[in-house]
Design an enzyme around this catalytic site. Structure first.
Site: not given
Ligand code: NAG
Ligand code: NAG
Ligand code: NAG
Ligand code: NAG
Ligand code: NAG
Ligand code: NAG
Ligand code: NAG
Ligand code: NAG
Ligand code: NAG
Ligand code: NAG
Ligand code: NAG
Length: 507
Positions: A167, A269
């Site tokens: 990210e 995730e």
């Protein structure tokens, strides 16, 4: 008579052991490799779908050097036992200290049949890219940390791959500033591995699922020459909350968006907490034919309960005990019933080996900067660096307490050592002598990377001591291997001969 029976049984058992020995010894966990859009077992060629959990007790944001999730054999034995109850075949770790010894924990994971996807960054200043000004942190010192992680973990066959970043690109500023720097880290990692390490351990990027550039960013990381493109891609997605369907969750759109992707993609995730307790209803869909043809499984966020409230277990740090939470029960039940249909046959689109001149909503400079670490990439870290290898397992049952959801202590917490872990020089020779034959290795493509931990954006700039503790340079792997082999065969032969003699005497 009783003794006679016992002796015969002993003889029979020993003989079986002796005969079964070679085939049992043959079943060690094989490395995975990338083939088209799937992970496959490099030996059996079976397709592999990830059933995973993110694992970073204490939280990735709080990571400090000096200990990490794979540095303490007793907490590893505790948690690997729990991973087996969950039915996992993979864990993901966000941050490690590459100077520590991870041999025992990686050996126990391998014996339990569990692979590791490892992020190479930490939140410590100097060990990640600043997502808004990556040029300030893309340095030789930063890359030295990255290469240390590669050196420390590439010798283990159960290292599935490395994430160059998590990210890093997560808002409009980083979407302009960072894509080419993250991809440069991917390039540097892939080139480092191909120059210095025999097994071409795959390199990927784990993306925040921002719709503005979901498709364009993944396309940018997927494209280009083999040594610049990512080998696999992770998507952090929290879009299925509570009671949903393939369509209502918009998983259908997610699957469409990656339907033509040429390399493996999985959920790095997942596990929305807007509706609690979690039922993990999405697991059935992730592993259904609808989705498993495009997505190679997924990784639930996260093992331990932290302030963000995603835990499957509570860890009590004062006594090292763990307790199952409701979500643990729900996930193990969903993973247990999730099956995929075996060999995936969908053919991959060829990987685009040239990039477009621009990609929507990531409209910064997409040219890769030159590496500040070209000499390290060419020659490797010096040979004294801490290289992991499999060792004899000494702790396969934790000395910490494990409690079920109702607070009852689980008494047998021995890890099921399903796979043989060959203690040998193999791990060492998985790494090239710096000036030896060099890494051949099948290249896959690769790209992206960056740092940080999930959820939060922003490059963290915590001041960790950059020092590491407890590096344990490996002793000679070759002699360890030989002595281990000798020891084992002496043990088995002696037992067999003894039993046969007893059997003959009493027959
Ligand atoms: C799901 O959405 C697709 C369009 O993406 C549509 O064709 C399909 O009929 C929908 N399925 C259900 C069960 O609603
Ligand atoms: C995937 O490829 C098919 C066939 O070439 C095409 O029709 C479709 O639009 C593509 N999908 C995406 C998301 O690019
Ligand atoms: C886990 O810990 C939290 C907070 O300490 C507590 O409220 C909760 O009851 C614990 N859950 C279990 C299953 O022990
Ligand atoms: C970010 O960029 C997208 C498209 O480039 C735009 O639609 C959106 O409004 C921007 N968001 C912010 C917070 O500026
Ligand atoms: C884009 O980045 C490359 C690599 O850092 C650099 O050489 C080039 O000058 C940059 N281009 C522009 C227009 O800034
Ligand atoms: C080898 O590398 C380690 C870590 O990068 C460094 O601390 C050590 O000084 C180096 N040793 C030599 C002999 O260069
Ligand atoms: C578990 O064993 C380790 C040594 O292997 C020891 O340091 C630790 O104190 C023990 N913990 C408990 C709770 O017994
Ligand atoms: C250990 O693993 C093997 C192979 O997966 C399985 O057959 C066996 O039931 C397991 N044993 C326990 C105690 O879970
Ligand atoms: C790793 O896997 C390779 C390929 O299957 C095998 O040749 C090697 O012996 C394995 N090494 C170890 C240490 O298990
Ligand atoms: C991060 O912290 C270091 C050391 O305190 C400081 O020198 C540096 O300017 C900081 N960087 C950013 C981007 O805040
Ligand atoms: C570490 C080391 O000895 N590296 C050398 C390997 O060989 C190349 C050329 O063959 C040298 O340039 C490196 O210095």
């Amino acid at each position: 008579m009783r003794f006679f029976t016992t002796a015969s049984a002993l003889a029979a058992t020993a003989a079986t052991l002796f005969l079964a020995g070679p085939s049992a010894a043959a079943s060690s966990l094989n490395p995975l490799e990338v083939q088209g859009k799937y992970f496959v077992d490099s030996v059996t060629k079976e397709t592999f779908w990830i059933k995973g959990v993110d694992y970073q007790p204490g939280g990735a944001a709080n990571f400090q050097d000096g200990s990490d999730p794979l540095s303490d054999p007793n907490s590893c034995a505790r948690d690997i036992f729990m991973f087996q109850q969950l039915g996992l075949n993979t864990i993901r770790i966000y941050s490690v200290d590459p100077t520590l010894n991870h041999d025992e924990c990686m050996s126990l994971l391998a014996s339990a049949g569990i692979y590791l996807v490892l992020d190479v960054n930490t939140g410590i200043y100097g060990q990640n890219l600043n997502r808004d000004e990556p040029w300030t942190t893309y340095t030789e010192a930063y890359l030295t940390h990255v290469f240390q992680v590669i050196e420390a973990f590439s010798g283990y066959n159960n290292t599935l791959g490395f994430f160059a970043g998590n990210e890093v690109i997560n808002d409009n500023v980083s979407a302009i500033a960072s894509p080419n720097y993250v991809k440069a880290v991917v390039r540097d990692m892939k080139t480092y591995i191909s120059n210095n390490i025999i097994r071409q351990v795959p390199v990927g990027y784990s993306a925040a699922d921002v719709l503005d550039y979901r498709v364009t960013l993944s396309s940018y990381f997927e494209c280009g020459p083999d040594d610049e493109a990512v080998d696999f891609y992770g998507v952090n997605s929290y879009q299925w909350c509570g009671d949903q369907t393939f369509n209502s969750s918009q998983y259908n759109i997610l699957v469409e968006d990656y339907a033509n992707f040429s390399i493996p993609v999985f959920l790095s995730e997942f596990g929305c907490i807007q509706v609690l307790p979690r039922t993990f209803q999405e697991v059935g869909t992730i592993f259904s034919d609808q989705m498993s043809v495009v997505f190679s499984g997924g990784i639930v966020y996260e093992y331990s309960q932290e302030s963000s409230d995603y835990g499957l277990v509570n860890i009590t740090y004062s006594d090292g005990s763990v307790q199952e939470r409701h979500d643990f029960i729900a996930l193990s039940s969903e993973y247990a019933s999730a099956t995929t249909s075996g060999l995936a046959t969908a053919s991959a689109s060829p990987r685009p080996t040239t990039c477009a001149s621009s990609y929507g909503n990531i409209d910064g400079n997409l040219t890769l900067p030159d590496s500040p670490a070209s000499s390290l990439i060419a020659n490797g870290l010096n040979s004294t660096f801490n290289r992991g290898k499999y060792v004899d397992i000494t702790v396969s049952s934790t000395n910490y307490s494990i409690y079920d959801l109702n607070g009852n202590q689980i008494t047998d917490t021995t890890v099921n050592e399903t796979y043989n872990v060959p203690v040998s020089s193999d791990s060492a020779i998985q790494l090239t002598d710096k000036n030896g034959s060099g890494g051949s290795g099948s290249g896959s493509s690769g790209s992206s990377g960056s740092s940080g931990s999930s959820g939060s954006s922003g490059s963290s700039n915590s001041t960790g001591s950059g020092t590491s503790s407890g590096s344990s340079p490996s002793s000679s792997p070759k002699s360890a291997a030989v002595s281990n082999l000798v020891r084992d065969s002496v043990k088995v032969c002696a037992a067999a001969i003894f039993a046969v003699i007893i059997g003959l005497i009493f027959a």
